[in-house]
Write an enzyme that holds these catalytic residues in place. Structure first.
Site, PDB file in Angstrom:
ATOM      1  N   HIS A  34      39.625   8.852 -47.115  1.00  0.00           N
ATOM      2  CA  HIS A  34      38.956   7.559 -46.901  1.00  0.00           C
ATOM      3  C   HIS A  34      39.413   6.946 -45.575  1.00  0.00           C
ATOM      4  O   HIS A  34      38.589   6.467 -44.796  1.00  0.00           O
ATOM      5  CB  HIS A  34      39.324   6.572 -48.028  1.00  0.00           C
ATOM      6  CG  HIS A  34      38.834   6.949 -49.385  1.00  0.00           C
ATOM      7  ND1 HIS A  34      39.674   6.989 -50.490  1.00  0.00           N
ATOM      8  CD2 HIS A  34      37.604   7.284 -49.836  1.00  0.00           C
ATOM      9  CE1 HIS A  34      38.968   7.321 -51.563  1.00  0.00           C
ATOM     10  NE2 HIS A  34      37.701   7.526 -51.194  1.00  0.00           N
TER      11      HIS A  34
ATOM     12  N   LYS B  24      34.571   1.153 -65.747  1.00  0.00           N
ATOM     13  CA  LYS B  24      35.623   2.159 -65.579  1.00  0.00           C
ATOM     14  C   LYS B  24      36.982   1.599 -65.973  1.00  0.00           C
ATOM     15  O   LYS B  24      37.179   0.393 -66.001  1.00  0.00           O
ATOM     16  CB  LYS B  24      35.675   2.601 -64.116  1.00  0.00           C
ATOM     17  CG  LYS B  24      34.599   3.605 -63.735  1.00  0.00           C
ATOM     18  CD  LYS B  24      34.917   4.119 -62.354  1.00  0.00           C
ATOM     19  CE  LYS B  24      33.835   5.056 -61.851  1.00  0.00           C
ATOM     20  NZ  LYS B  24      34.075   5.414 -60.436  1.00  0.00           N
TER      21      LYS B  24
ATOM     22  N   ARG C 218      32.471  15.450 -47.828  1.00  0.00           N
ATOM     23  CA  ARG C 218      33.579  16.410 -47.708  1.00  0.00           C
ATOM     24  C   ARG C 218      33.093  17.841 -47.747  1.00  0.00           C
ATOM     25  O   ARG C 218      33.574  18.700 -47.044  1.00  0.00           O
ATOM     26  CB  ARG C 218      34.591  16.197 -48.851  1.00  0.00           C
ATOM     27  CG  ARG C 218      35.376  14.922 -48.732  1.00  0.00           C
ATOM     28  CD  ARG C 218      36.072  14.594 -50.007  1.00  0.00           C
ATOM     29  NE  ARG C 218      35.102  14.434 -51.097  1.00  0.00           N
ATOM     30  CZ  ARG C 218      35.385  14.003 -52.301  1.00  0.00           C
ATOM     31  NH1 ARG C 218      36.639  13.708 -52.602  1.00  0.00           N
ATOM     32  NH2 ARG C 218      34.461  13.865 -53.215  1.00  0.00           N
TER      33      ARG C 218
ATOM     34  N   SER D 196      40.338  10.960 -54.967  1.00  0.00           N
ATOM     35  CA  SER D 196      41.172  10.008 -55.720  1.00  0.00           C
ATOM     36  C   SER D 196      41.498  10.585 -57.105  1.00  0.00           C
ATOM     37  O   SER D 196      42.612  10.435 -57.610  1.00  0.00           O
ATOM     38  CB  SER D 196      40.447   8.677 -55.884  1.00  0.00           C
ATOM     39  OG  SER D 196      40.136   8.128 -54.641  1.00  0.00           O
TER      40      SER D 196
HETATM   41  O1  PNS Z   1      34.046   5.942 -54.611  1.00  0.00           O
HETATM   42  P1  PNS Z   1      32.838   6.112 -55.482  1.00  0.00           P
HETATM   43  O2  PNS Z   1      33.134   5.718 -56.910  1.00  0.00           O
HETATM   44  O3  PNS Z   1      32.225   7.476 -55.359  1.00  0.00           O
HETATM   45  O4  PNS Z   1      31.727   5.066 -54.907  1.00  0.00           O
HETATM   46  C1  PNS Z   1      30.469   4.987 -55.486  1.00  0.00           C
HETATM   47  C2  PNS Z   1      29.696   3.779 -54.948  1.00  0.00           C
HETATM   48  C3  PNS Z   1      30.510   2.512 -55.080  1.00  0.00           C
HETATM   49  C4  PNS Z   1      29.389   4.000 -53.491  1.00  0.00           C
HETATM   50  C5  PNS Z   1      28.382   3.692 -55.755  1.00  0.00           C
HETATM   51  O5  PNS Z   1      28.667   3.767 -57.108  1.00  0.00           O
HETATM   52  C6  PNS Z   1      27.621   2.412 -55.492  1.00  0.00           C
HETATM   53  O6  PNS Z   1      27.034   2.243 -54.456  1.00  0.00           O
HETATM   54  N1  PNS Z   1      27.632   1.496 -56.506  1.00  0.00           N
HETATM   55  C7  PNS Z   1      26.967   0.215 -56.407  1.00  0.00           C
HETATM   56  C8  PNS Z   1      25.820   0.102 -57.412  1.00  0.00           C
HETATM   57  C9  PNS Z   1      24.539   0.607 -56.793  1.00  0.00           C
HETATM   58  O7  PNS Z   1      24.071   0.119 -55.784  1.00  0.00           O
HETATM   59  N2  PNS Z   1      23.966   1.633 -57.430  1.00  0.00           N
HETATM   60  C10 PNS Z   1      22.808   2.315 -56.934  1.00  0.00           C
HETATM   61  C11 PNS Z   1      23.221   3.362 -55.922  1.00  0.00           C
HETATM   62  S1  PNS Z   1      21.865   4.292 -55.410  1.00  0.00           S
END
Ligand code: PNS
Length: 220
Positions: free
Chosen positions: A72, A96, A145, A183
């Site tokens: 990150h 979560k 990645r 993570s």
């Molecule tokens: O680190 P992560 O958990 O892979 O991040 C995922 C994240 C936060 C980028 C994704 O879950 C997100 O954008 N969540 C916000 C809710 C949202 O907009 N959902 C629709 C995405 S298309």
């Protein structure tokens, strides 16, 4: 050559052609700096009006960051070089069961980037596109990645584009040594007694050890 006329090694011509490489590089970076300052990047398919409505020089890097890893950090540093400001947006996800609270994750990220003036740390919930609109950001930064990340990331990028066609997702690859770091794996290795030194910032390594110790003490 006429007498009195000094032959130029790099004949001066317009738009870089025929200019010395150093002069060309200088004028290129000035143009890029001007564009960055004015926030007027034009993307394929966007109208100028689309782009002045949002700031393409403000980027959002969203994620859970539970915990933040060197992968990150690498992407954030790349984003901070590319965009005028980058906001590390920590998702508040009530569903979560995170290891670190949202506040802990924010504090850690702020500590890691305390010397980077153009990196901000914030939290968000709800749709990412709505958060980006509130911040008036024009870009979402995501890390890629490996091929395994691609399918899910593409789905999210295209869904976000459908929700807001003016918001652009920019993918960046971390430096090779961090391409396998996640993570989830970091937490698993620490829980089973392994070392994650070097693949997470020092502060994260310390906090992980403290958490593990606290849990072991509680169990004893
Ligand atoms: O680190 P992560 O958990 O892979 O991040 C995922 C994240 C936060 C980028 C994704 O879950 C997100 O954008 N969540 C916000 C809710 C949202 O907009 N959902 C629709 C995405 S298309």
């Amino acid at each position: 050559m006429r007498s009195g006329t000094r032959r130029r090694r790099w004949p001066a011509r317009s738009r870089g052609y025929g200019r010395s490489p150093r002069a060309t590089a200088r004028s290129r970076s000035t143009a890029a700096d001007d564009r960055a300052r004015s926030g007027r990047f034009l993307a394929c398919g966007s109208t100028f009006t689309d782009w002045i409505a949002m700031s393409p020089v403000l980027a959002i890097y969203p994620g859970s960051f539970d915990p933040i890893t060197m992968g990150h950090v690498d992407i954030i540093q790349r984003g901070a070089r590319l965009f005028e400001r980058i906001v590390v947006a920590v998702l508040i996800n009530a569903d979560k069961a995170p290891l670190f609270s949202v506040q802990e994750r924010v504090d850690i990220a702020r500590e890691v980037f305390r010397d980077r003036a153009n990196v901000e740390v914030d939290t968000f919930d709800g749709l990412l596109v709505d958060y980006a609109r509130r911040k008036q950001a024009g870009v979402i930064v995501k890390g890629l990645r490996a091929v395994s990340d691609f399918e899910y990331e593409m789905q999210m990028a295209l869904m976000n584009r459908r929700l807001n066609p003016e918001l652009e997702t920019v993918f960046m690859m971390p430096t090779e040594p961090y391409t396998y770091v996640s993570s989830r794996l970091v937490k698993e290795v620490v829980a089973l007694g392994g070392s994650v030194k070097g693949i997470v910032p020092d502060i994260v390594e310390r906090r992980l050890r403290e958490k593990k110790l606290a849990r072991e003490t509680l169990r004893a």
